[in-house]
Write an enzyme that holds these catalytic residues in place. Structure first.
Site, PDB file in Angstrom:
ATOM      1  N   GLU A 150      -9.499  11.075   6.155  1.00 43.68           N
ATOM      2  CA  GLU A 150     -10.587  11.928   6.865  1.00 43.68           C
ATOM      3  C   GLU A 150     -11.298  10.962   8.132  1.00 43.68           C
ATOM      4  O   GLU A 150     -11.933  11.534   8.702  1.00 43.68           O
ATOM      5  CB  GLU A 150     -11.637  12.103   5.518  1.00 43.68           C
ATOM      6  CG  GLU A 150     -11.240  12.973   4.495  1.00 43.68           C
ATOM      7  CD  GLU A 150     -12.436  13.251   3.566  1.00 43.68           C
ATOM      8  OE1 GLU A 150     -13.268  12.658   3.769  1.00 43.68           O
ATOM      9  OE2 GLU A 150     -11.782  13.830   2.485  1.00 43.68           O
ATOM     10  N   THR A 151     -10.831   9.803   8.067  1.00 42.52           N
ATOM     11  CA  THR A 151     -11.326   9.154   9.035  1.00 42.52           C
ATOM     12  C   THR A 151     -10.374   8.592  10.451  1.00 42.52           C
ATOM     13  O   THR A 151      -9.360   8.912  10.196  1.00 42.52           O
ATOM     14  CB  THR A 151     -12.114   7.698   8.752  1.00 42.52           C
ATOM     15  OG1 THR A 151     -10.941   6.787   8.149  1.00 42.52           O
ATOM     16  CG2 THR A 151     -13.187   7.975   7.653  1.00 42.52           C
ATOM     17  N   TRP A 168       0.594  -1.057   0.088  1.00 42.03           N
ATOM     18  CA  TRP A 168       0.113  -0.042  -0.051  1.00 42.03           C
ATOM     19  C   TRP A 168       0.872   1.266  -0.020  1.00 42.03           C
ATOM     20  O   TRP A 168       1.956   1.455   0.938  1.00 42.03           O
ATOM     21  CB  TRP A 168      -0.801  -0.178   1.354  1.00 42.03           C
ATOM     22  CG  TRP A 168      -2.048   1.062   1.273  1.00 42.03           C
ATOM     23  CD1 TRP A 168      -2.137   2.132   1.628  1.00 42.03           C
ATOM     24  CD2 TRP A 168      -3.214   0.712   0.326  1.00 42.03           C
ATOM     25  NE1 TRP A 168      -3.285   2.871   1.579  1.00 42.03           N
ATOM     26  CE2 TRP A 168      -3.939   2.150   0.587  1.00 42.03           C
ATOM     27  CE3 TRP A 168      -3.763  -0.123  -0.333  1.00 42.03           C
ATOM     28  CZ2 TRP A 168      -5.178   2.155   0.257  1.00 42.03           C
ATOM     29  CZ3 TRP A 168      -5.105   0.074  -1.028  1.00 42.03           C
ATOM     30  CH2 TRP A 168      -5.620   1.267  -0.722  1.00 42.03           C
ATOM     31  N   HIS A 187      -9.241   5.839  10.774  1.00 37.88           N
ATOM     32  CA  HIS A 187      -8.602   4.512  10.405  1.00 37.88           C
ATOM     33  C   HIS A 187      -7.098   4.711  10.452  1.00 37.88           C
ATOM     34  O   HIS A 187      -6.575   3.767  11.038  1.00 37.88           O
ATOM     35  CB  HIS A 187      -8.725   4.483   9.056  1.00 37.88           C
ATOM     36  CG  HIS A 187      -8.393   3.238   8.316  1.00 37.88           C
ATOM     37  ND1 HIS A 187      -8.625   1.701   8.660  1.00 37.88           N
ATOM     38  CD2 HIS A 187      -7.021   2.956   7.256  1.00 37.88           C
ATOM     39  CE1 HIS A 187      -7.941   1.117   7.992  1.00 37.88           C
ATOM     40  NE2 HIS A 187      -6.988   1.645   7.599  1.00 37.88           N
ATOM     41  N   SER A 201       0.310  -1.732   5.748  1.00 36.49           N
ATOM     42  CA  SER A 201       1.253  -1.770   6.972  1.00 36.49           C
ATOM     43  C   SER A 201       0.658  -2.473   8.053  1.00 36.49           C
ATOM     44  O   SER A 201       1.305  -2.897   8.911  1.00 36.49           O
ATOM     45  CB  SER A 201       1.198  -0.292   7.383  1.00 36.49           C
ATOM     46  OG  SER A 201       1.935   0.327   6.403  1.00 36.49           O
ATOM     47  N   PHE A 202      -0.718  -2.713   8.163  1.00 32.61           N
ATOM     48  CA  PHE A 202      -1.191  -3.742   9.261  1.00 32.61           C
ATOM     49  C   PHE A 202      -0.631  -5.070   9.321  1.00 32.61           C
ATOM     50  O   PHE A 202      -0.586  -5.579  10.246  1.00 32.61           O
ATOM     51  CB  PHE A 202      -2.805  -3.659   8.982  1.00 32.61           C
ATOM     52  CG  PHE A 202      -3.361  -4.231  10.195  1.00 32.61           C
ATOM     53  CD1 PHE A 202      -3.735  -3.588  11.443  1.00 32.61           C
ATOM     54  CD2 PHE A 202      -3.884  -5.584  10.210  1.00 32.61           C
ATOM     55  CE1 PHE A 202      -4.421  -4.168  12.489  1.00 32.61           C
ATOM     56  CE2 PHE A 202      -4.366  -6.241  11.232  1.00 32.61           C
ATOM     57  CZ  PHE A 202      -4.819  -5.537  12.315  1.00 32.61           C
ATOM     58  N   GLU A 203      -0.208  -5.596   8.063  1.00 35.73           N
ATOM     59  CA  GLU A 203       0.197  -6.904   8.020  1.00 35.73           C
ATOM     60  C   GLU A 203       1.455  -7.131   8.294  1.00 35.73           C
ATOM     61  O   GLU A 203       2.232  -8.017   8.492  1.00 35.73           O
ATOM     62  CB  GLU A 203       0.114  -7.533   6.717  1.00 35.73           C
ATOM     63  CG  GLU A 203      -1.576  -7.817   6.402  1.00 35.73           C
ATOM     64  CD  GLU A 203      -2.200  -6.395   6.067  1.00 35.73           C
ATOM     65  OE1 GLU A 203      -3.569  -6.283   6.338  1.00 35.73           O
ATOM     66  OE2 GLU A 203      -2.021  -5.594   5.456  1.00 35.73           O
ATOM     67  N   CYS A 216       3.827   2.831   4.936  1.00 38.89           N
ATOM     68  CA  CYS A 216       3.411   4.053   5.101  1.00 38.89           C
ATOM     69  C   CYS A 216       1.879   4.469   5.142  1.00 38.89           C
ATOM     70  O   CYS A 216       1.342   3.697   4.393  1.00 38.89           O
ATOM     71  CB  CYS A 216       3.805   4.859   3.590  1.00 38.89           C
ATOM     72  SG  CYS A 216       3.410   6.686   3.476  1.00 38.89           S
ATOM     73  N   VAL A 217       1.517   5.174   6.030  1.00 31.59           N
ATOM     74  CA  VAL A 217       0.006   5.452   6.538  1.00 31.59           C
ATOM     75  C   VAL A 217      -0.075   6.867   6.445  1.00 31.59           C
ATOM     76  O   VAL A 217       0.475   7.836   7.147  1.00 31.59           O
ATOM     77  CB  VAL A 217      -0.161   4.829   7.867  1.00 31.59           C
ATOM     78  CG1 VAL A 217      -1.838   4.853   8.163  1.00 31.59           C
ATOM     79  CG2 VAL A 217       0.168   3.361   7.991  1.00 31.59           C
TER      80      VAL A 217
END
Length: 163
Positions: free
Chosen positions: A95-96, A31, A98, A65-67, A90-91
């Site tokens: 707008e949320t 991602w 998350h 990134s979560f994985e 990279c995150v």
């Protein structure tokens, strides 16, 4: 020190160990691939430039990134001879909420895996407000977080080896 005041690729203030004795894995999120690809290239080149043999670098890609946490856990479980794992991702703030949940989960997860195996698991995840900040930290004006993660892996692997 804030990144805007420091270049992530400047290591003139520290001694970098020779990595020829180390086996290091790199887990990289797909991602935001433009950014994570730059982080990966920086980390890989930094490891090689500091003596890690190409055949002693194991690279795996994960969806996001979560994985990274589960990838680090699997790598250390399956490859007992690893000296460190570098997690690159990279995150970018959206707008949320998350962003908050992912960043917190990855940071906590990387720490837990490191403690579980008593091996360095390096948090090389950019957590930026926007795309430009990510570009600036993935080989742009603030250097490359991938370089920094690789140097951290080498320094921590050396610490483990000498204690």
């Amino acid at each position: 020190m804030a990144t805007q005041l420091k270049n992530l690729s400047d290591f003139s203030h520290t001694t970098i160990p020779n990595g020829s004795a180390f086996k290091i894995a790199i887990a990289v999120a797909e991602w935001n691939a433009e950014i994570t690809g730059s982080l990966y290239n920086g980390a890989l080149q930094t490891l090689i430039n500091n003596g890690v043999l190409a055949e002693n670098i194991l690279s795996v890609a994960v969806p996001g990134s979560f994985e990274l946490t589960s990838a680090a856990d699997i790598l250390l479980q399956k490859h007992k001879d690893l000296d460190a794992v570098i997690c690159l991702g990279c995150v970018i703030q959206g707008e949320t909420r998350h962003f908050d949940f992912i960043c917190d989960a990855v940071a906590q997860g990387v720490t837990q895996v490191s403690v579980k195996y008593s091996k360095p698991v390096i948090f090389g995840v950019l957590t930026t407000n926007d795309q430009q900040q990510a570009i600036d930290r993935a080989g742009g004006k603030h250097g490359n977080k991938g370089d920094e993660a690789a140097i951290t892996a080498l320094k921590m692997a050396e610490l483990v080896a000498t204690i």
